[in-house]
Design a protein around this motif. Structure first.
Motif, mmCIF file in Angstrom:
data_model
loop_
_atom_site.group_PDB
_atom_site.id
_atom_site.type_symbol
_atom_site.label_atom_id
_atom_site.label_comp_id
_atom_site.label_asym_id
_atom_site.label_seq_id
_atom_site.Cartn_x
_atom_site.Cartn_y
_atom_site.Cartn_z
ATOM 1 N N ALA A 101 -8.160 -52.394 15.531
ATOM 2 C CA ALA A 101 -9.025 -52.701 16.673
ATOM 3 C C ALA A 101 -8.339 -52.335 17.982
ATOM 4 O O ALA A 101 -7.112 -52.193 18.045
ATOM 5 N N SER A 102 -9.124 -52.205 19.020
ATOM 6 C CA SER A 102 -8.579 -51.889 20.337
ATOM 7 C C SER A 102 -7.804 -53.057 20.923
ATOM 8 O O SER A 102 -6.892 -52.863 21.726
ATOM 9 N N ALA A 103 -8.186 -54.269 20.538
ATOM 10 C CA ALA A 103 -7.490 -55.471 21.004
ATOM 11 C C ALA A 103 -7.628 -56.549 19.936
ATOM 12 O O ALA A 103 -8.596 -56.572 19.175
ATOM 13 N N VAL A 104 -6.656 -57.437 19.887
ATOM 14 C CA VAL A 104 -6.653 -58.547 18.939
ATOM 15 C C VAL A 104 -6.891 -59.845 19.705
ATOM 16 O O VAL A 104 -6.264 -60.087 20.741
ATOM 17 N N ILE A 105 -7.810 -60.664 19.193
ATOM 18 C CA ILE A 105 -8.040 -61.989 19.765
ATOM 19 C C ILE A 105 -7.446 -63.001 18.798
ATOM 20 O O ILE A 105 -8.014 -63.289 17.738
ATOM 21 N N ILE A 106 -6.279 -63.526 19.119
ATOM 22 C CA ILE A 106 -5.653 -64.560 18.296
ATOM 23 C C ILE A 106 -6.375 -65.862 18.591
ATOM 24 O O ILE A 106 -6.337 -66.370 19.714
ATOM 25 N N ASP A 107 -7.034 -66.391 17.584
ATOM 26 C CA ASP A 107 -7.972 -67.492 17.786
ATOM 27 C C ASP A 107 -7.363 -68.838 17.402
ATOM 28 O O ASP A 107 -7.069 -69.089 16.240
ATOM 29 N N LEU A 108 -7.185 -69.689 18.400
ATOM 30 C CA LEU A 108 -6.725 -71.057 18.167
ATOM 31 C C LEU A 108 -7.888 -72.038 18.086
ATOM 32 O O LEU A 108 -7.671 -73.220 17.805
ATOM 33 N N GLU A 109 -9.117 -71.554 18.314
ATOM 34 C CA GLU A 109 -10.258 -72.468 18.407
ATOM 35 C C GLU A 109 -11.056 -72.511 17.100
ATOM 36 O O GLU A 109 -10.576 -73.022 16.090
ATOM 37 N N ASP A 110 -12.265 -71.960 17.097
ATOM 38 C CA ASP A 110 -13.197 -72.166 15.993
ATOM 39 C C ASP A 110 -12.704 -71.672 14.640
ATOM 40 O O ASP A 110 -13.090 -72.216 13.604
ATOM 41 N N ALA A 111 -11.873 -70.643 14.627
ATOM 42 C CA ALA A 111 -11.444 -70.065 13.350
ATOM 43 C C ALA A 111 -10.354 -70.881 12.660
ATOM 44 O O ALA A 111 -9.979 -70.570 11.525
ATOM 45 N N VAL A 112 -9.856 -71.909 13.328
ATOM 46 C CA VAL A 112 -8.747 -72.696 12.778
ATOM 47 C C VAL A 112 -9.178 -74.151 12.649
ATOM 48 O O VAL A 112 -9.663 -74.752 13.614
ATOM 49 N N SER A 113 -9.000 -74.711 11.477
ATOM 50 C CA SER A 113 -9.344 -76.121 11.281
ATOM 51 C C SER A 113 -8.367 -76.994 12.073
ATOM 52 O O SER A 113 -7.210 -76.605 12.289
ATOM 53 N N PRO A 114 -8.796 -78.171 12.526
ATOM 54 C CA PRO A 114 -7.933 -79.019 13.351
ATOM 55 C C PRO A 114 -6.571 -79.318 12.737
ATOM 56 O O PRO A 114 -5.552 -79.327 13.442
ATOM 57 N N ASP A 115 -6.531 -79.533 11.436
ATOM 58 C CA ASP A 115 -5.251 -79.877 10.814
ATOM 59 C C ASP A 115 -4.304 -78.682 10.732
ATOM 60 O O ASP A 115 -3.091 -78.857 10.537
ATOM 61 N N ALA A 116 -4.821 -77.466 10.890
ATOM 62 C CA ALA A 116 -3.984 -76.268 10.825
ATOM 63 C C ALA A 116 -3.538 -75.784 12.193
ATOM 64 O O ALA A 116 -2.773 -74.815 12.282
ATOM 65 N N ARG A 117 -3.989 -76.406 13.262
ATOM 66 C CA ARG A 117 -3.687 -75.903 14.599
ATOM 67 C C ARG A 117 -2.214 -76.025 14.991
ATOM 68 O O ARG A 117 -1.705 -75.136 15.697
#
Length: 263
Positions: free
Chosen positions: A18-34
């Motif tokens: 991809a042209s850019a990577v969005i490292i997602d700490l929000e919706d893609a990660v369950s609360p216990d995995a943050r």
């Protein structure tokens, strides 16, 4: 391309596709995995020029923890989810180094204030989102059975796009959730390109490949663009080219196609 922050083994692969990577700490990660996701973020070493970090929204328990993790990295592009109140957009006050905001407008309040968000000085790009928008209105679906957007989503797309363009921000089209519908994605990419979106967010490497192809002019378009620009060098003002009148608006389109072909 969105990548869950708790899946660091995917970071480099996403950066290659991809042209850019969005490292997602929000919706893609369950609360216990943050907590582990934030550790992975700090340990990552992607190119800061092409990396965006989506943090959790203000008012959540994870927001300050995300910001503290971000301070330990070289990343400067921050995606603010549910962007709605312009005064709350600066999330890294006192950081001591420049940062830029990608405002993700995905609530009714955010759509209603799209212009004010676009005008905020730290905002460099705007993206819109349909699913959280529908949730904010207590609706049930952003698309009809045939796959086309309902009017609410179309209104948000138009308003965020126009606001971004009005203030010189990069306009990013929303993700296409149906990973198996290649034809639907292609049609939406074609539509986004016709509007003038600079990019489209994706969720999977296969989608990234199709979007890349879709955003590059085909051979016929590129040949036309180069031909009309060449003709313009010899004919000042408006002129006729391949049976159609050409003026500055047409030349602007041709220049845009050549730029897209160059990457």
């Amino acid at each position: 391309m969105f990548v869950p922050a708790d899946r660091p083994e995917r970071f480099e692969k996403a950066a290659q596709r991809a042209s850019a990577v969005i490292i997602d700490l929000e919706d893609a990660v369950s609360p216990d995995a943050r907590p582990a996701a934030r550790e992975a973020l700090v340990a990552s070493q992607l190119d800061p020029a092409t990396t965006i970090v989506r943090i959790n929204a203000r008012g959540t328990e994870d927001h300050e923890l995300d910001v503290n993790a971000l301070r330990q990295t070289a990343y400067r592009y921050v995606m603010v989810p549910k962007a709605a109140v312009p005064a709350e957009l600066p999330v890294l006050d006192g950081l001591g180094k420049p940062y830029k905001i990608v405002a993700l407008v995905e609530t009714a309040l955010g759509v209603a204030q799209a212009e004010q968000i676009a005008a905020a000085p730290d905002v460099v790009a705007m993206m819109w989102g349909a699913e959280d928008l529908v949730a904010s209105t207590e609706g049930t679906a952003s698309r009809r059975a045939g796959g086309e957007y309902r009017d609410l989503a179309r209104y948000a797309r138009v308003r965020v796009f126009v606001a971004a363009k009005a203030f010189g921000r990069v306009a990013i089209d929303s993700v296409y959730l149906d990973l198996g519908d290649a034809e639907g994605l292609d049609a939406e990419v074609e539509d986004a390109l016709a509007w003038g979106f600079e990019a489209k967010a994706v969720l999977h490497p296969d989608q990234a490949a199709r979007v890349r192809v879709g955003f590059v002019p085909d051979d016929a378009q590129l040949a036309w663009a180069r031909g009309v620009l060449s003709a313009a060098q010899e004919q000042p003002g408006a002129f006729r080219f391949e049976g159609a009148m050409v003026d500055e608006v047409v030349l602007k389109k041709a220049r845009m196609l050549v730029r897209r072909a160059a990457g």
